[in-house]
Each structure stands twice: as structure tokens, then as C-alpha cells.
Design a protein around this motif. Structure first.
Motif, mmCIF file in Angstrom:
data_model
loop_
_atom_site.group_PDB
_atom_site.id
_atom_site.type_symbol
_atom_site.label_atom_id
_atom_site.label_comp_id
_atom_site.label_asym_id
_atom_site.label_seq_id
_atom_site.Cartn_x
_atom_site.Cartn_y
_atom_site.Cartn_z
ATOM 1 N N TYR A 78 -1.083 -5.405 1.687
ATOM 2 C CA TYR A 78 -2.456 -5.748 1.435
ATOM 3 C C TYR A 78 -2.398 -7.360 1.458
ATOM 4 O O TYR A 78 -1.597 -7.902 1.136
ATOM 5 C CB TYR A 78 -3.245 -5.272 0.474
ATOM 6 N N SER A 111 0.951 -1.237 -0.017
ATOM 7 C CA SER A 111 -0.021 -0.006 0.072
ATOM 8 C C SER A 111 0.830 1.093 0.088
ATOM 9 O O SER A 111 2.194 1.313 0.141
ATOM 10 C CB SER A 111 -1.016 -0.090 1.262
ATOM 11 N N ASN A 122 -8.388 -2.969 -1.625
ATOM 12 C CA ASN A 122 -7.216 -2.058 -1.559
ATOM 13 C C ASN A 122 -7.685 -0.527 -1.787
ATOM 14 O O ASN A 122 -7.041 0.264 -1.273
ATOM 15 C CB ASN A 122 -6.257 -2.711 -2.417
ATOM 16 N N ASN A 147 -9.377 1.204 0.988
ATOM 17 C CA ASN A 147 -8.240 1.631 2.224
ATOM 18 C C ASN A 147 -7.374 2.680 1.701
ATOM 19 O O ASN A 147 -7.112 3.633 2.642
ATOM 20 C CB ASN A 147 -7.366 0.281 2.305
#
Length: 182
Positions: free
Chosen positions: A38, A23, A68, A71
Motif C-alpha cells: 500500500y 497487503s 487499506n 482494499n
């Protein structure tokens, strides 16, 4: 959090990827200098099974990129709040997060009383603001279907947890943008 298994679940029908994506979210604490990574399709599938959900292997290739991206959007929204403190901390870091899907925030309960649906998930994220611990709460809502059937849409309500500083930040955000008061 226990280590997530990369092994197939009992009764799993299809092989899932064990590849993981890094990330853009910097880690704090003992992992300083690294970014969060992730879960793989396999790890995510196993986690859903542990929570007694009924995931389908064929969906993991779609679910993981959505997870993903959501987030990453959460982190971008937290950084908007953290801009209120950029003179004291140029690079906040995520220390930990915790999913609390059935623990509804007071705001979510009030919205429910007004006729809105409850969020499908909630996360609490703990951020290190250069030595100061700050907590954020994120309510995840399903959005209206955009562009037809099969298009995922989410609404994220990201805000500091209720505390003296959290209330001050909510007022400051409201004063500067007209949003975020509660």
C-alpha cells in the motif's frame, strides 16, 4: 502507473510518514510471489494532489488505514467470487487495478435512476486465475453513518465485469447465495 513520489508536495505544511504496509493480496505477472504494498501517507497525499483534490496532512493518518482496510475487503469479496472456480485455481492473483472515479457502471446509472446516489469511486481489478485473465468492477458507495459523527462507512459492490463468463458467474452466485445476479 508512474512511480509514486515519497517527497513532500510543494506547499505541504506537515511531514508525512513514508512507511508502507504490505497487503495480503498476492501479485500476478512479473511480480509473482510477492504481495501488493500500500502507499505511504506521503504517496497517498501526493496522489490526491495530482488529482486536484485538497487533502489535509492531518487526515492522512486516518485515511491510510481506511484505504487499506477497504482494499482488503475488496479482495475478500473477489475471493468469494473466485471460489466458484477453486477447482481450476486455488490461488488467484491481482495483476493490476485502475481507478475510474467518474466512469460510472451501467448498474450505478440504473441505481441513480431509481433514486440512489452514484458511487464516489470505481475500480477495475484484473485478476490472474491461474492463466486466465478475469476482470472485476467495484463500485464504492458511502454508507450510513454508524456509531455517530466521524465514523466511516462504505458499501462495496464487487462483481465480475459483464462478459459471457461474468454473466454465468453472476447467475451461479445468485443461485447459490441469492445475491450477485446483477
Amino acid at each position: 502507473m508512474p512511480p509514486l513520489s515519497q517527497r513532500p508536495s510543494p506547499g505541504q505544511k506537515e511531514r508525512l510518514s513514508t512507511d508502507r504496509e504490505e497487503s495480503s493480496i498476492p501479485m500476478g505477472g512479473k511480480f509473482e510471489g510477492k504481495n501488493w504494498v500500500y502507499p505511504s501517507e506521503q504517496m497517498f497525499f501526493n496522489a490526491m494532489r495530482r488529482k486536484n483534490w485538497t487533502p489535509q496532512e492531518k487526515d492522512m493518518g486516518v485515511v491510510i488505514p481506511i484505504h487499506n482496510a477497504v482494499n482488503e475487503q475488496c479482495w475478500r469479496q473477489i475471493l468469494l467470487w473466485e471460489k466458484l472456480h477453486q477447482t481450476s485455481c486455488a490461488q488467484p492473483k491481482l495483476v493490476k487495478f485502475q481507478g475510474k472515479p467518474k466512469e460510472y457502471t451501467p448498474k450505478a446509472r440504473i441505481r441513480q435512476l431509481m433514486g440512489y446516489t452514484l458511487p464516489f469511486d470505481r475500480h477495475d481489478w484484473t485478476v490472474d486465475r491461474c492463466g486466465t485473465t478475469v476482470e472485476y468492477v467495484i463500485d464504492f458507495y458511502s454508507g450510513a453513518q454508524e456509531g455517530g459523527e466521524g465514523k466511516a462507512s462504505f458499501f462495496l459492490d464487487v462483481r465480475p465485469k459483464m462478459s459471457v463468463e461474468g454473466v454465468v458467474d453472476r447467475f451461479r452466485m445468485w443461485w447459490s447465495t441469492g445475491t450477485g445476479l446483477w
